[in-house]
Design a protein around this motif. Structure first.
Motif, PDB file in Angstrom:
ATOM      1  N   GLY A  67       0.891  -1.178   0.073  1.00  0.00           N
ATOM      2  CA  GLY A  67       0.040   0.024   0.025  1.00  0.00           C
ATOM      3  C   GLY A  67       0.868   1.333   0.079  1.00  0.00           C
ATOM      4  N   ALA A  68       0.079   2.433   0.164  1.00  0.00           N
ATOM      5  CA  ALA A  68       0.782   3.646  -0.079  1.00  0.00           C
ATOM      6  C   ALA A  68       1.781   3.955   1.259  1.00  0.00           C
ATOM      7  N   ALA A  69       1.510   3.325   2.242  1.00  0.00           N
ATOM      8  CA  ALA A  69       2.416   3.443   3.436  1.00  0.00           C
ATOM      9  C   ALA A  69       3.866   3.053   3.208  1.00  0.00           C
ATOM     10  N   ARG A  70       3.866   1.883   2.529  1.00  0.00           N
ATOM     11  CA  ARG A  70       5.228   1.338   2.167  1.00  0.00           C
ATOM     12  C   ARG A  70       5.980   2.237   1.270  1.00  0.00           C
ATOM     13  N   TYR A  71       5.243   2.713   0.118  1.00  0.00           N
ATOM     14  CA  TYR A  71       6.019   3.420  -0.768  1.00  0.00           C
ATOM     15  C   TYR A  71       6.344   4.982  -0.298  1.00  0.00           C
ATOM     16  N   THR A  72       5.527   5.362   0.593  1.00  0.00           N
ATOM     17  CA  THR A  72       5.869   6.558   1.328  1.00  0.00           C
ATOM     18  C   THR A  72       7.444   6.577   2.170  1.00  0.00           C
TER      19      THR A  72
END
Length: 206
Positions: free
Chosen positions: A90-95
């Motif tokens: 999800g987005a948190a991983r890529y942030t």
């Protein structure tokens, strides 16, 4: 057991802090950069790029040993091994990963170059000092702006904070840069330095 090959440099401290924060069993094998230990055939077999840090995890994927070099890759591996400090998807991983790479491609090499020309170069040439100094301050402004909005770089504490801590910390404590113009960055540096795992890692010496 994980073998960490490191020295007391900003990149070396990333590995130490990561292992301390994650509570993994490890032993440090100090690579004395001042004596050229990174150029020995034994170490080049672990890291052909003759830099630190590197790890050998004797209980890697499938129970087989694995060797990993480059601090960003090491932190990502350790986080995935433990299921901590990096979202699995999800987005948190890529942030988190974008801020890890921000350090690997930005603050790490730029503060490193600035430190060389201001601290170690025999002749203090103004052109590279100005060039790298401007870029360092630009990158520090980026960090300060992000940390004005969030407590930690990826929202929650993560490997992004470990990756980005050591070079600004060295800029302040070793190079002697005045970071007073970056209040959110200095707040974050102080908070991280006070964490027990960070304090243990930063106190380590060969």
């Amino acid at each position: 057991m994980i073998d960490l090959y490191a020295f007391t440099t900003p990149n070396g401290f990333k590995g130490l802090i990561g292992l301390e924060e994650l509570g993994l069993e490890y032993q440090v094998k100090w690579i004395d950069l001042t004596k050229g230990a990174q150029m020995t055939p034994e170490y080049l077999a672990i890291n052909p790029n003759n830099k630190i840090p590197a790890i050998v995890d004797h209980d890697g994927p499938g129970g087989a040993p694995i060797t990993i070099f480059e601090s960003g890759a090491i932190l990502t591996y350790l986080a995935e091994k433990t299921g901590r400090l990096l979202a699995p998807h999800g987005a948190a991983r890529y942030t988190a990963l974008e801020w890890v790479f921000f350090n690997v491609g930005g603050t790490g090499p730029m503060i490193g170059q600035y430190g060389y020309y201001t601290k170690f170069a025999k002749e203090k040439e103004p052109a590279p000092i100005e060039r790298f100094g401007k870029e360092v301050h630009r990158l520090l402004r980026v960090l300060d702006g992000r940390l004005e909005k969030v407590q930690f770089l990826a929202g929650d504490f993560s490997i992004a904070d470990i990756a980005n801590f050591t070079w600004p910390h060295a800029a302040r404590t070793f190079i002697g840069m005045d970071l007073g113009g970056y209040p959110h960055l200095t707040r974050w540096l102080d908070e991280l330095a006070a964490r027990p795992a960070f304090a243990r890692a930063l106190a380590m010496k060969p």
